[in-house]
Design an enzyme around this catalytic site. Sequence first.
Site, mmCIF file in Angstrom:
data_model
loop_
_atom_site.group_PDB
_atom_site.id
_atom_site.type_symbol
_atom_site.label_atom_id
_atom_site.label_comp_id
_atom_site.label_asym_id
_atom_site.label_seq_id
_atom_site.Cartn_x
_atom_site.Cartn_y
_atom_site.Cartn_z
ATOM 1 N N CYS A 426 0.819 -1.214 0.000
ATOM 2 C CA CYS A 426 0.000 0.000 0.000
ATOM 3 C C CYS A 426 0.848 1.258 0.000
ATOM 4 C CB CYS A 426 -0.949 0.002 1.203
ATOM 5 S SG CYS A 426 -2.442 -0.965 0.896
ATOM 6 N N LYS A 429 0.757 3.271 -3.229
ATOM 7 C CA LYS A 429 -0.435 3.996 -3.663
ATOM 8 C C LYS A 429 -0.112 5.469 -3.925
ATOM 9 C CE LYS A 429 -4.394 3.293 -1.700
ATOM 10 N NZ LYS A 429 -5.480 3.125 -0.709
ATOM 11 N N ASP A 481 -10.594 -5.451 -17.470
ATOM 12 C CA ASP A 481 -9.403 -5.541 -18.309
ATOM 13 C C ASP A 481 -8.405 -4.493 -17.829
ATOM 14 O OD1 ASP A 481 -7.702 -6.429 -20.325
ATOM 15 O OD2 ASP A 481 -9.333 -6.553 -21.776
ATOM 16 N N HIS A 555 -8.462 2.375 -7.874
ATOM 17 C CA HIS A 555 -7.218 2.207 -7.120
ATOM 18 C C HIS A 555 -6.078 2.706 -7.995
ATOM 19 C CE1 HIS A 555 -4.510 0.443 -4.146
ATOM 20 N NE2 HIS A 555 -3.797 -0.023 -5.157
ATOM 21 N N ASP A 642 -16.459 -9.306 -29.038
ATOM 22 C CA ASP A 642 -15.534 -8.253 -29.459
ATOM 23 C C ASP A 642 -14.176 -8.875 -29.734
ATOM 24 O OD1 ASP A 642 -15.262 -8.742 -26.676
ATOM 25 O OD2 ASP A 642 -14.202 -6.842 -26.414
#
Length: 767
Positions: A426, A429, A481, A555, A642
Amino acid sequence: MMNPVSEPIVKDLVLVGGGHSHAIALRMLGMQPLSGVRITLLTEASDTPYSGMLPGHIAGFYSHDECHIDLRPLAQFAQAQLYLDRVVGLDLPNKRVICAHRPPVAFDVVSIDIGSTPTIPDIARALESSIPVKPIRRFLDHWDQLIEQVVENPEKPICIGIIGGGAGGVELSLAVQRHLHKVLRRSQQPPENLSLHLFQRGTVLMPGYSRWVSDRFYKILAQRGIHLHLGETVTEVQAHQVRCESGLTVACDYTFWVTQAAAPNWVKASGLATDAQGFIGVDENLRSLSHPFVFAAGDIATVKNHPRPKAGVFAVRQGKPLFENLRRTLSGQPLKPYIPQKRYLSLIGTSEDSDSNQHNAAIASWGSLGYEAPWLWQLKDAIDRRFMERFSQLPEMMQQPASTLTAQLQPESNSKIQNLMRCGGCGAKVGSSVLERVLQRIQQEYPQPSDRADILIGLDAPDDAAVLQIPADRVLVQTIDYFRSLINDPFVFGQISANHCLSDIFAMGAVPQSALALATVPYALEAKVEETLYQLLSGALKALHQAGAALIGGHTTEGAELAFGLSCNGLAERDRLLRKTGTQPGQVLILTKALGTGALFAADMQRRAKGRWIDAAVESMLQSNQAAAECLMQHQASACTDITGFGLLGHLAEMTQASQVAVEVKLEAIPLLAGARTVVEQGIVSSLQPQNLRAALKVQNWSKVSDRPESALLFDPQTSGGLLAAVPAERASDCISALQLLGYWQSRAIGGVLPSTSSPEPITIEL
């Protein structure tokens, strides 16, 4: 592709315009990279014409590629971001470049090399037949259209007026005549079908050149039947008429303006110091007289105490000193003055009316001297080609030790770099303050959809998680994705990524509702991280809002290179879902976009793809599949998928397996992106190609088609590719017409669905 960041970004250098000086500076930046400096080239087009060869191009001596510098491989060589947009202003207090179609671009140092435009009256600006020679790209578009019209109707007489009797107007007159005469001869039409009129306000042709040069070109123009109107001031231009102050009126189908150079209005409006004509005033260091963090070169700049004509020779000579002073200002070193030469050799082609470039001639001008000879054209041709080779044959980049490069940066930047020790977990981040500022900025530009009552908790009132309401009569469709950037523009990459991630929603026949973002941005100082994230999320939100979806959270982390993805939610009626299992015998297979993004970007990584090929691929990837999905459903499509990472054959094999059918595909019907076939013929394919080739086991006659170059593109992984749908045969033609009207102009019927067979190879490819 975005280059991995080995050291944090601490400075932003933005180059506005792709002129000669910037092209040279970029080449030198590639050979002598600056660690910690992020370079961004902001320009309207991915290639830039070399002015020295432009008349030869108009005359038909040079192809487009021979006389244009391809900026994409050049920017990649310099490890620079390439943003394609039109600049409309500068926010100097906040150090931002204002663009027409994208968010503002932040900078620490900015350099401007955008050339100039002819001064033309307002009445002529609105006429399609009134064409300024600059910006050159737009002029060439008009010129190509004019050539097509003459080719289609060679028997129709045509009259062209050229306003401006300087060197540019004279050269253009001769070049235009030479090319159009050649077109008329090929069509067995007399050269008299073309008439040319050159208007010059002054009584002397080519002022600023010696009397001998002026007189010699006067004779050449007269001998070739070009009508000269000296001492005539054009006062009015109508759709098919040029009117002069003397009362002279000439009927002209097209009017070309090669008059005195002018600067765009935004330059002076931004607050920069300018000269009386609006050009940026710079000192001997090519630095703005009013703003020390602004540099300028080429036609747009006027060097104080050293005024010179607006000529390409000065832009070329300014490239090296501009690079040197940009490097020095970024590293806090004293700048080096540049004094432009007072006299220079000018070689002007005469565009001989022959079918061979070798029989052309040129006139040399040096001060009061002048001389004409065929060998002077050969000299000019050799000089120009040698100059262009510097950009088409780029050397290997010279890597410098990181410590040496870091030491070039200003002391305060060095101290910040030493403190940027990156943690994992973390600790990787992006900081909350950066996120808050970015979200505030993008929500002002892209406010969340107000009609989404099904989003109970989102970014408007952020919490630990988003909360959604699913209507009782709908099912939730979810997909995710995430991938590394394939283009060095975070705003464009954000749009492409969002379109790619949303495509699964569209392929299922669902309507997008919301999305969660996952972003990795390159290591940088806090302000630079904020700028990258702002550009990236602005692009993603542009695509999401066009689809009617809301960003509800996400995120963000820092890493070596830019990457982005979305977890998307959509809503659909259970009985209207499009699935791969719905493919039925007798249906027609429709593909909505061309193939080739994987191979093209593999070539781009090797600097072997032309910029215009990548432009076309990006344009395709920026096109959402939403309208195509709606159109397919209106025409009773029963199955859809697709085309993404597994390539066309990989996804087609999934459809045949899911529906227990066979298919027949017409190889020549499959649309390909410009340049895709060329790069696979050179052996360039995506790194995922070998894995995707396993789908060849599903092709019954693979041995008969495997030697065709385009067959490799059947396995090419697509980013933001098109939709592949099965439509009833009786609706296929109308469906394709409707798709093309919606802008999916490469939509094609590529094959048909057959009953299932016992063969483990359900796919047949027709040549």
